[in-house]
Design a protein around this motif. Structure first.
Motif, PDB file in Angstrom:
ATOM      1  N   TYR A 113       0.830  -1.199   0.000  1.00 32.20           N
ATOM      2  CA  TYR A 113       0.000   0.000   0.000  1.00 32.20           C
ATOM      3  C   TYR A 113       0.870   1.256   0.000  1.00 32.20           C
ATOM      4  O   TYR A 113       0.594   2.220  -0.707  1.00 32.20           O
ATOM      5  CB  TYR A 113      -0.926   0.010   1.211  1.00 32.20           C
ATOM      6  CG  TYR A 113      -2.081   0.969   1.081  1.00 32.20           C
ATOM      7  CD1 TYR A 113      -3.272   0.590   0.464  1.00 32.20           C
ATOM      8  CD2 TYR A 113      -1.982   2.274   1.552  1.00 32.20           C
ATOM      9  CE1 TYR A 113      -4.322   1.476   0.319  1.00 32.20           C
ATOM     10  CE2 TYR A 113      -3.031   3.165   1.417  1.00 32.20           C
ATOM     11  CZ  TYR A 113      -4.197   2.765   0.800  1.00 32.20           C
ATOM     12  OH  TYR A 113      -5.232   3.641   0.656  1.00 32.20           O
ATOM     13  N   ARG A 114       1.949   1.211   0.778  1.00 34.58           N
ATOM     14  CA  ARG A 114       2.888   2.339   0.841  1.00 34.58           C
ATOM     15  C   ARG A 114       3.503   2.590  -0.542  1.00 34.58           C
ATOM     16  O   ARG A 114       3.585   3.728  -1.008  1.00 34.58           O
ATOM     17  CB  ARG A 114       3.973   2.028   1.869  1.00 34.58           C
ATOM     18  CG  ARG A 114       5.050   3.102   2.013  1.00 34.58           C
ATOM     19  CD  ARG A 114       6.135   2.601   2.956  1.00 34.58           C
ATOM     20  NE  ARG A 114       7.233   3.536   3.060  1.00 34.58           N
ATOM     21  CZ  ARG A 114       7.306   4.534   3.927  1.00 34.58           C
ATOM     22  NH1 ARG A 114       6.304   4.724   4.779  1.00 34.58           N
ATOM     23  NH2 ARG A 114       8.345   5.338   3.963  1.00 34.58           N
ATOM     24  N   ARG A 115       3.929   1.502  -1.199  1.00 37.63           N
ATOM     25  CA  ARG A 115       4.521   1.638  -2.529  1.00 37.63           C
ATOM     26  C   ARG A 115       3.495   2.209  -3.514  1.00 37.63           C
ATOM     27  O   ARG A 115       3.824   3.067  -4.336  1.00 37.63           O
ATOM     28  CB  ARG A 115       5.033   0.275  -3.005  1.00 37.63           C
ATOM     29  CG  ARG A 115       5.774   0.345  -4.344  1.00 37.63           C
ATOM     30  CD  ARG A 115       6.209  -1.025  -4.823  1.00 37.63           C
ATOM     31  NE  ARG A 115       7.175  -1.629  -3.933  1.00 37.63           N
ATOM     32  CZ  ARG A 115       6.928  -2.698  -3.173  1.00 37.63           C
ATOM     33  NH1 ARG A 115       5.740  -3.279  -3.212  1.00 37.63           N
ATOM     34  NH2 ARG A 115       7.862  -3.181  -2.384  1.00 37.63           N
ATOM     35  N   SER A 116       2.265   1.727  -3.412  1.00 34.20           N
ATOM     36  CA  SER A 116       1.212   2.204  -4.313  1.00 34.20           C
ATOM     37  C   SER A 116       0.958   3.696  -4.130  1.00 34.20           C
ATOM     38  O   SER A 116       0.727   4.419  -5.105  1.00 34.20           O
ATOM     39  CB  SER A 116      -0.091   1.431  -4.076  1.00 34.20           C
ATOM     40  OG  SER A 116       0.070   0.073  -4.409  1.00 34.20           O
ATOM     41  N   GLN A 139       1.263   9.004  -6.448  1.00 35.88           N
ATOM     42  CA  GLN A 139       1.584  10.423  -6.328  1.00 35.88           C
ATOM     43  C   GLN A 139       2.596  10.850  -7.391  1.00 35.88           C
ATOM     44  O   GLN A 139       2.480  11.934  -7.981  1.00 35.88           O
ATOM     45  CB  GLN A 139       2.139  10.725  -4.929  1.00 35.88           C
ATOM     46  CG  GLN A 139       2.320  12.210  -4.635  1.00 35.88           C
ATOM     47  CD  GLN A 139       1.013  12.982  -4.683  1.00 35.88           C
ATOM     48  OE1 GLN A 139      -0.051  12.434  -4.445  1.00 35.88           O
ATOM     49  NE2 GLN A 139       1.095  14.260  -5.020  1.00 35.88           N
ATOM     50  N   TYR A 140       3.580   9.992  -7.659  1.00 37.83           N
ATOM     51  CA  TYR A 140       4.569  10.311  -8.688  1.00 37.83           C
ATOM     52  C   TYR A 140       3.898  10.437 -10.055  1.00 37.83           C
ATOM     53  O   TYR A 140       4.151  11.388 -10.809  1.00 37.83           O
ATOM     54  CB  TYR A 140       5.660   9.238  -8.747  1.00 37.83           C
ATOM     55  CG  TYR A 140       6.515   9.350  -9.993  1.00 37.83           C
ATOM     56  CD1 TYR A 140       7.519  10.311 -10.088  1.00 37.83           C
ATOM     57  CD2 TYR A 140       6.282   8.523 -11.100  1.00 37.83           C
ATOM     58  CE1 TYR A 140       8.275  10.449 -11.250  1.00 37.83           C
ATOM     59  CE2 TYR A 140       7.037   8.648 -12.255  1.00 37.83           C
ATOM     60  CZ  TYR A 140       8.035   9.614 -12.323  1.00 37.83           C
ATOM     61  OH  TYR A 140       8.774   9.747 -13.468  1.00 37.83           O
ATOM     62  N   LEU A 147       2.043  13.490 -14.696  1.00 38.31           N
ATOM     63  CA  LEU A 147       1.006  13.804 -15.677  1.00 38.31           C
ATOM     64  C   LEU A 147       0.632  15.284 -15.630  1.00 38.31           C
ATOM     65  O   LEU A 147       0.405  15.904 -16.669  1.00 38.31           O
ATOM     66  CB  LEU A 147      -0.229  12.936 -15.438  1.00 38.31           C
ATOM     67  CG  LEU A 147      -0.096  11.467 -15.845  1.00 38.31           C
ATOM     68  CD1 LEU A 147      -1.255  10.647 -15.315  1.00 38.31           C
ATOM     69  CD2 LEU A 147       0.007  11.327 -17.363  1.00 38.31           C
ATOM     70  N   ASN A 148       0.571  15.854 -14.437  1.00 39.37           N
ATOM     71  CA  ASN A 148       0.260  17.281 -14.329  1.00 39.37           C
ATOM     72  C   ASN A 148       1.309  18.130 -15.041  1.00 39.37           C
ATOM     73  O   ASN A 148       0.992  19.184 -15.603  1.00 39.37           O
ATOM     74  CB  ASN A 148       0.182  17.697 -12.853  1.00 39.37           C
ATOM     75  CG  ASN A 148      -1.084  17.194 -12.178  1.00 39.37           C
ATOM     76  OD1 ASN A 148      -2.061  16.873 -12.840  1.00 39.37           O
ATOM     77  ND2 ASN A 148      -1.060  17.133 -10.866  1.00 39.37           N
ATOM     78  N   GLU A 177       5.854   6.192 -20.463  1.00 39.53           N
ATOM     79  CA  GLU A 177       6.865   6.595 -19.472  1.00 39.53           C
ATOM     80  C   GLU A 177       7.347   5.388 -18.661  1.00 39.53           C
ATOM     81  O   GLU A 177       8.537   5.268 -18.349  1.00 39.53           O
ATOM     82  CB  GLU A 177       6.273   7.662 -18.539  1.00 39.53           C
ATOM     83  CG  GLU A 177       7.157   8.077 -17.373  1.00 39.53           C
ATOM     84  CD  GLU A 177       8.443   8.776 -17.794  1.00 39.53           C
ATOM     85  OE1 GLU A 177       9.249   9.096 -16.900  1.00 39.53           O
ATOM     86  OE2 GLU A 177       8.643   9.014 -18.996  1.00 39.53           O
ATOM     87  N   ARG A 178       6.435   4.500 -18.313  1.00 40.36           N
ATOM     88  CA  ARG A 178       6.820   3.283 -17.586  1.00 40.36           C
ATOM     89  C   ARG A 178       7.795   2.452 -18.427  1.00 40.36           C
ATOM     90  O   ARG A 178       8.792   1.930 -17.905  1.00 40.36           O
ATOM     91  CB  ARG A 178       5.581   2.446 -17.251  1.00 40.36           C
ATOM     92  CG  ARG A 178       4.772   2.975 -16.075  1.00 40.36           C
ATOM     93  CD  ARG A 178       3.460   2.221 -15.932  1.00 40.36           C
ATOM     94  NE  ARG A 178       2.808   2.527 -14.670  1.00 40.36           N
ATOM     95  CZ  ARG A 178       2.863   1.755 -13.581  1.00 40.36           C
ATOM     96  NH1 ARG A 178       3.555   0.626 -13.624  1.00 40.36           N
ATOM     97  NH2 ARG A 178       2.257   2.106 -12.469  1.00 40.36           N
TER      98      ARG A 178
END
Length: 281
Positions: free
Chosen positions: A92-95, A100-101, A106-107, A262-263
């Motif tokens: 969950y932490r990694r997700s 957020q990244y 994208l913004n 990007e991935r």
């Protein structure tokens, strides 16, 4: 599952708070300490805002008690945590970090408007998905007190809303009306429209089909509604009405494609610089 997610969020929040407090442990003026975690005056500044004397002290004591209890329970949970829950917390932490990244990326990299031609193309190929569930209209609404003079003239100006008549109407409404709503370039749903009209405005769908100027009254006011465009429930949405939803879909599709690109770039770069080692099976 919902309960587990709440527990995970709580653990992550306490963990992050603990890390921050560990970095601040050398500050002067510590309020409290529990198992190597520290509480400072800045942490309780909002707790006492607007309070004085005994109320302030009581609020601080309650806050410290809750803060300390959460840390103690968390420490107990860590000592006896299920390995599966620990793995779930880490996932969950990694997700959260990845989400957020990707949001920030994208913004920064996708601020272009959606091309109108793409909207038109999408609308044409998905028109059956964009059907009105209620009637929508465009027009003009004038509300005046009962007995206001020259209402017949006002109604004639509404029937022919050209530039000259709109100018006369605006002057009339400035002098007499309690509401002048010009929405000839904006679609309004029947539900929105009914909020502007009196309780006597019933059978709107039926009346809208029969006439373009509708007059209603209540004990205080006369309501004159001039309809310049109508789309009945069950008809295809006008493209400009559907456009915000279409743009949302197209933007999502574009962002997913950009993010996948990007991935792939990140992965290929890691392989090229030997950050990833692949072993034969």
């Amino acid at each position: 599952m919902k309960r587990i997610c709440i527990i995970i969020l709580g653990i992550i929040a306490i963990t992050l708070t603990g890390c921050d407090q560990f970095n601040r442990k050398h500050q002067v003026g510590t309020v409290a300490e529990v198992n190597g975690q520290y509480l400072f005056p800045a942490d309780i500044a909002n707790v006492t805002r607007g309070l004085t004397g005994a109320d302030s002290a009581e609020a601080v004591d309650a806050f410290i008690r809750q803060w300390a209890t959460e840390i103690l329970i968390y420490d107990k949970a860590q000592a006896d945590i299920d390995p599966q829950l620990e793995a779930l917390v880490e996932d969950y932490r990694r997700s959260l970090y990845v989400h957020q990244y990707e949001k920030q990326w994208l913004n920064h990299n996708d601020n272009r408007a959606i091309d109108t031609a793409l909207v038109n193309e999408f609308y044409a190929s998905h028109i059956s998905d964009y059907v009105l569930n209620q009637t929508i209209v465009r027009g003009i609404l004038v509300i005046v007190p009962n007995g206001t003079p020259n209402q017949n003239k006002m109604q004639k100006w509404l029937q022919e809303p050209n530039e000259d008549n709109l100018e006369l109407l605006e002057k009339y409404c400035y002098q007499y009306s309690s509401r002048y709503q010009l929405f000839t370039d904006q679609w309004i749903t029947k539900t929105q429209l009914q909020l502007w009209l009196p309780n006597s405005a019933t059978d709107l769908d039926k009346r809208i089909k029969q006439q373009h100027q509708l007059v209603f009254t209540d004990s205080l006011s006369t309501y004159v509604l001039q309809l310049t465009d109508i789309r009945l429930a069950g008809a295809p949405m006008p493209i400009e009405y559907a456009q915000p939803d279409i743009e949302k879909v197209l933007r999502h599709e574009r962002q997913m494609a950009l993010m996948q690109k990007e991935r792939t770039r990140i992965y290929d770069e890691a392989v090229r610089f030997k950050k990833i080692k692949l072993y034969e099976k």
